[in-house]
Design a protein around this motif. Structure first.
Motif: not given
Length: 422
Positions: A195-210, A218-224
């Protein structure tokens, strides 16, 4: 002076690719041997530096990850032998095998390095241990699992390098001093850790997505990086529905990236995007993952299912809003967060009931978690405009602009506000 030969260029490209694909495995395997994050990082960095010269001279090995792991672990053994007490500035990590002489125990395995998934799961599970604060989990995951430098991690989250370096150092010390074990969590512990791992990955994605601020949407580096982590974790725990759903969510959402900004650099909402520019391969992969994760209804799978409905609609007009609102109802049962409630309200409005949507959004105005969330006021402004309440819409747009730091989003809101009938 560096000499740019074809062999050197091939070696440099292979090292760069190996850094992206193999860093987590090489570091994880080395940490398990030396039981010290700083020492392991030093050894792995030395291995990558050595690869630049040796691969240029001898050619790229058939298994770059195994080569790098062998070199890094041999370097670790050399350093451990020089320091016979094996005492460094930080306490040693607790690992699965701590009895006997560490160097001798490792000798038999060092030349047979293979891609053992458990090593990477050890690493990311340690970085995302529940005892660490979420910001520390994110920082360690980027630094250790992704191999991003401390200055790059600092830039990603708009902090000074010294602040981020101190945060990472404190997290490493806490892991060692608290005796957080460097091992794969037990069956009982794994759900909490995932659950913690998913939350970290999701936070990285949302921070990069917008991106929260800056001139790029988009922060493509964080999304990728988020996509890389999601793929790695899905490979390690393929039967976990949350991880499957999270990978699907990232694929299905990021599939629209190319159409989110026009050639002039303006934000393009879902309604007006050129769907021919969407990544159909990513959509197909994401839809297949959603089907595999269902009927489990965790938050990530349900969000991915909503994204799939959008991605599979031939046009904006043909979007199945009834299905989307139904999925949001299920999502709110699993994840009754203010953001989920906001998105549900928007879906209600887009399904043809702007008055109901506005009432739901007004109910969220007292939510502390949304006090600085510009999307609430932006959504209110859009539905107020639809209902002909121009003055109220203008006020809502002003409030949204006060809470929006991303340049592309600000330009979009300013344009919408200027288009209001006087």
């Amino acid at each position: 002076m560096s000499i740019h030969t074809p062999a050197a260029e091939r070696a440099a490209a292979a090292v760069e690719q190996a850094h992206r694909r193999e860093w987590a495995f090489v570091l994880a395997a080395t940490v398990r041997l030396v039981r010290d994050f700083d020492l392991a990082e030093e050894c792995v960095q030395d291995a990558y530096a050595k690869a630049l010269t040796e691969w240029a001279a001898d050619g790229v090995p058939a298994k770059p990850g195994a080569w790098l792991t062998t070199v890094a672990r041999r370097r670790g053994l050399d350093l451990l032998r020089r320091n016979s007490t094996m005492q460094r500035s930080l306490p040693l990590l607790v690992t699965d095998h701590v009895e006997g002489d560490t160097a001798d125990l490792a000798l038999a395995a060092v030349d047979a390095a293979t891609d053992i998934p458990d090593d990477r799961l050890r690493l990311i599970s340690t970085c995302c241990h529940p005892a660490l604060a979420r910001e520390a989990q994110v920082a360690l995951t980027l630094r250790l699992v992704c191999g991003i430098t401390t200055p790059e991690v600092a830039r990603a989250f708009l902090l000074s390098e010294s602040t981020m370096a101190a945060r990472i150092t404190r997290a490493k010390k806490k892991i060692a001093l608290a005796g957080i074990p460097y091992r794969v969590p037990s069956v009982r512990e794994l759900p909490q850790r995932l659950d913690a791992i998913c939350a970290v990955i999701h936070l990285l994605f949302t921070t990069g997505h917008t991106a929260p601020s800056g001139d790029a949407l988009v922060r493509a580096d964080l999304v990728e990086r988020a996509l890389q982590l999601a793929r790695m974790m899905h490979a390690l725990v393929p039967d976990d529905p949350s991880m499957t759903g999270l990978l699907a969510l990232i694929l299905l959402t990021d599939a629209r990236r190319a159409a989110r900004v026009t050639a002039d650099g303006e934000l393009c909402t879902l309604e007006h995007q050129d769907r021919a520019r969407w990544d159909r391969a990513a959509i197909a992969e994401g839809v297949a993952l959603v089907k595999h994760a269902l009927p489990h209804t965790d938050r990530y799978t349900l969000q991915a299912a909503i994204a799939a409905v959008h991605d599979e609609a031939p046009s904006w007009e043909q979007t199945d809003w009834r299905e989307i609102t139904g999925l949001y109802v299920l999502l709110l049962r699993e994840w009754p967060s203010p953001v989920a409630r906001l998105n549900y309200a928007v879906a209600v409005g887009l399904s043809g009931n702007p008055s109901r949507a506005l009432a739901l959004l007004n109910d969220l105005a007292a939510e502390p978690a949304l006090a600085t969330y510009g999307y609430l006021e932006a959504s209110r402004a859009a539905f107020l405009a639809r209902l002909g309440r121009t003055a109220d819409a203008a006020t809502a747009y002003e409030r949204a602009l006060l809470l929006t730091e991303n340049t592309v989003e600000r330009a979009y809101l300013e344009k919408r506000a200027a288009e209001l009938d006087p």
